[in-house]
Design a protein around this motif. Structure first.
Motif, short mmCIF file in Angstrom:
data_model
loop_
_atom_site.label_atom_id
_atom_site.label_comp_id
_atom_site.label_asym_id
_atom_site.label_seq_id
_atom_site.Cartn_x
_atom_site.Cartn_y
_atom_site.Cartn_z
N THR A 302 6.36 -6.10 -6.75
CA THR A 302 7.17 -7.03 -5.76
C THR A 302 7.13 -6.42 -4.55
O THR A 302 8.87 -6.20 -5.21
CB THR A 302 7.21 -8.01 -5.64
OG1 THR A 302 6.99 -8.84 -7.20
CG2 THR A 302 7.58 -9.26 -5.01
N VAL A 303 6.99 -6.87 -3.13
CA VAL A 303 7.89 -5.94 -2.27
C VAL A 303 8.03 -7.22 -1.42
O VAL A 303 7.23 -8.04 -1.00
CB VAL A 303 6.59 -4.87 -1.73
CG1 VAL A 303 6.09 -3.67 -2.57
CG2 VAL A 303 5.50 -5.96 -1.58
N ASN A 304 8.88 -6.33 -0.42
CA ASN A 304 9.06 -7.20 0.97
C ASN A 304 8.04 -7.60 2.09
O ASN A 304 7.00 -6.56 1.68
CB ASN A 304 10.33 -7.00 1.19
CG ASN A 304 10.97 -6.17 1.48
OD1 ASN A 304 9.77 -5.04 1.85
ND2 ASN A 304 12.10 -5.11 1.81
N ASP A 305 8.08 -7.53 2.63
CA ASP A 305 7.83 -7.91 3.93
C ASP A 305 7.93 -6.55 4.75
O ASP A 305 6.79 -5.43 5.48
CB ASP A 305 7.95 -8.87 5.26
CG ASP A 305 9.20 -8.67 5.95
OD1 ASP A 305 10.12 -7.58 5.27
OD2 ASP A 305 9.54 -8.87 6.78
N ARG A 306 8.33 -5.35 4.24
CA ARG A 306 8.12 -3.67 5.14
C ARG A 306 7.19 -3.17 3.93
O ARG A 306 7.40 -1.84 3.66
CB ARG A 306 10.04 -3.79 5.03
CG ARG A 306 10.62 -4.45 6.35
CD ARG A 306 11.93 -3.65 6.77
NE ARG A 306 12.88 -3.54 5.44
CZ ARG A 306 13.22 -4.66 5.42
NH1 ARG A 306 13.22 -5.84 6.04
NH2 ARG A 306 13.66 -5.15 3.99
N GLY A 307 6.55 -3.78 2.85
CA GLY A 307 6.23 -3.08 1.63
C GLY A 307 7.31 -2.06 1.17
O GLY A 307 6.97 -1.24 0.42
N GLN A 308 8.53 -2.67 0.84
CA GLN A 308 9.52 -1.80 -0.24
C GLN A 308 10.13 -2.95 -1.19
O GLN A 308 9.70 -4.25 -1.42
CB GLN A 308 10.73 -2.08 0.98
CG GLN A 308 11.46 -0.86 2.01
CD GLN A 308 12.18 -1.57 2.74
OE1 GLN A 308 13.02 -2.34 2.66
NE2 GLN A 308 12.53 -0.55 3.74
#
Length: 571
Positions: A302-308
């Protein structure tokens, strides 16, 4: 006494009629002293207009940009006011809200990264009902005002602010309009919050109560008077909807009668129904008993809205295997039955009307291909006897046994399924559109099963384009081997990107009257649905909710498919 939130309206005079219309919809916030709206028509005769604009812009808490071709064309709007507005937004001293009035090329403007209104950034002038567009805008403005009002309520003790409003408040109180004004504000809050008063709205009402010098007991009595029809309708909606988990035609008919008896508007009734649906229904995955099938393990990312990356965990699923030819296998993953919300959610970035309305669908257990059909699998089945049409043994542009087959039409995919069925004795087919999205989401409600965005390290798409706050990345300009990237929680690989995947359904322009049981939505049509996006597309077209249509005979180098078959009763 807490001051009103200062709202600055930046617009082109060519859009004056739309600015006036928006002002009407902001009336309740103005009358309750929640906001103090300013635009250049309030400049006094003889005043230095540039200084007045600058002074009011710099003192603004919320800045509304009314976007249109005229706004973009205006040097003053786009250079002076927009530049100052973005500086204040970046500094955290103001909240900038773009409002798309008319269609124009604004995607490369500095404000393009901000949340625009109305929903899906659909221009106001293109809405069939402009009141609904402006209502959506007011809801967005109200949210920003509530956040700022909460901050002001906690921090403001300024006597100067009190002196600025005392005279106005006294006038309202002495005229006897305080209670009527408070009733109107409560009604507005209820219509916005789906028949309830949210904690955020309670802050605004508390400001209004104090402004109109109402006691807490009197304010509660007025609220009880206004809330009664909303409360009764909400109770009826919960009683009718909760057992079903959805709104059937029978339930809608009963709710319509209740709405008429309680004298609620269509907008208020719809808001309450949507609120109730959201509260009683959550995505459900029915966990099946363990079948006597082999399993495989994998990692879910799973990633956040920055793709991290923000989460990585181990998972395991069951599958079954078909041998199509010597050394060529087809792995079918067991997908559990369940209930989910199909379509783009409220506020999803770059969503389209064709992905709406979001609706609840129940899916029976089934098996789905672990990967899109590969070129090796295609060749193995293409050699079997023709059923309805010939199949080209090697149609793909990008060669490789473990790459997905492409340049195949919907009609070709149907023929493949028929030959596969004849060979194995199992009924193979294309997934319904609902089955495909359910399998792609795998219990998630975000734009992608990976989270709020994707990156080229997770999906094969055109990395020159971005979604949410992710960075640009690699554009491979070709398909890649299946299984190259991490799977979703159901163990399915490359559900986003690589190749578009044909579904069984005929194309419909929206989900109005769509089936809720996961079956194929059939109608006589030459157009069929594809899902998932491809190596060629930007990330917006790779979302779980994205839909594409093409004629059933279309073949391109980014169209592929994967197969499904029904599960036995033990699943």
């Amino acid at each position: 006494m807490v001051r009103a939130v200062n709202v600055f309206v930046s617009y082109s005079h060519e859009d004056e009629p739309l600015r006036v219309e928006l002002g009407k919809h902001l009336s309740s916030l103005r009358r309750s002293r929640a906001i103090a709206e300013w635009h250049d028509r309030k400049i006094d005769a003889g005043a230095d207009w540039a200084k007045e604009i600058d002074r009011n812009l710099k003192s603004a808490d919320v800045i509304l940009l009314l976007i249109s071709p005229a706004f973009i064309h205006s040097d003053y709007c786009s250079s002076v006011e927009l530049t100052q507005a973005m500086e204040q937004h970046e500094a955290g001293t103001a909240c900038v809200i773009p409002i798309i009035l008319r269609a124009c090329d604004w995607e490369d403007e500095p404000f393009a990264k901000l949340q625009a209104y109305p929903k899906n950034a659909k221009p106001v002038t293109t809405w069939e009902n402009r009141d609904e567009a402006f209502l959506d805008i007011v809801r967005g403005v109200k949210g920003a005002v509530q956040r700022i009002a909460e901050r002001l309520l906690e921090s403001s003790t300024s006597e100067e602010v009190g002196r600025e409003t005392d005279a106005i408040v006294q006038e309202i109180v002495e005229s006897g309009q305080g209670e009527n004004q408070y009733r109107e504000e409560v009604w507005f809050v209820l219509s916005q919050d789906g028949g309830e008063i949210s904690p955020e709205s309670r802050i605004l009402l508390e400001i209004s109560r104090k402004s109109f010098q109402l006691s807490e007991d009197r304010a509660k009595a007025l609220e009880a008077e206004v809330i009664r029809p909303f409360q009764e309708f909400r109770e009826a909606a919960i009683a009718l909807i909760k057992p079903q988990g959805s709104v059937t035609s029978r339930i809608q008919s009963l709710l319509d009668r209740a709405q008429q008896r309680l004298n609620l508007s269509d907008v208020d009734a719809v808001a309450i129904i949507e609120n109730v649906l959201a509260s009683v229904s959550e995505p459900v995955i029915v966990v099946p008993p363990k079948p006597s099938l082999p399993t495989f393990s994998f990692e879910v990312i799973t990633v956040n809205d920055r793709g991290q990356e923000i989460d990585r965990h181990q998972s395991q699923v069951s599958y079954r295997r078909e041998e199509l030819a010597k050394g060529v296998f087809l792995d079918m993953v067991a997908i559990p039955g369940g209930t989910f919300w199909m379509g783009a959610g409220e506020g999803e970035l770059e969503a389209k009307d064709s992905e709406k309305p979001q609706h609840q669908v129940t899916i029976e257990p089934f098996f789905m291909g672990k990967y899109a059909v590969t070129q090796a699998q295609w060749k193995a089945i293409a050699q079997f006897p023709k059923i309805n049409r010939d199949l080209e043994p090697d149609p793909s542009k990008f060669k490789g046994n473990n790459r997905p087959v492409e340049r195949v039409s919907w009609e070709d995919a149907i023929e493949f399924c028929e030959r596969l069925t004849q060979k194995t004795g199992e009924r193979y087919r294309l997934p319904s559109e609902a089955e495909w999205e359910y399998a792609c989401r795998a219990g998630t409600t975000t734009a992608f099963h990976f989270g709020e965005t994707i990156t080229p390290e997770l999906v094969n798409y055109n990395g020159k384009y971005t979604y949410a706050n992710a960075a640009k990345g690699k554009y491979r300009e070709t398909t890649i081997e299946v299984g190259s990237f991490p799977p979703n929680a159901f163990g399915l690989y490359e559900m986003h990107g690589n190749v578009w995947e044909w579904c069984a359904d005929a194309w419909h322009d929206s989900y109005v009257n769509a089936p809720t049981d996961g079956h194929v939505w059939e109608v006589e049509s030459d157009y069929r649905v594809l899902r998932g996006g491809s190596w060629f597309n930007n990330p917006r077209l790779c979302r779980s909710a994205t839909r594409l249509n093409a004629v059933a005979g279309a073949r391109t180098y980014h169209f592929g498919f994967r197969v499904v078959c029904s599960a036995p009763r033990t699943l």
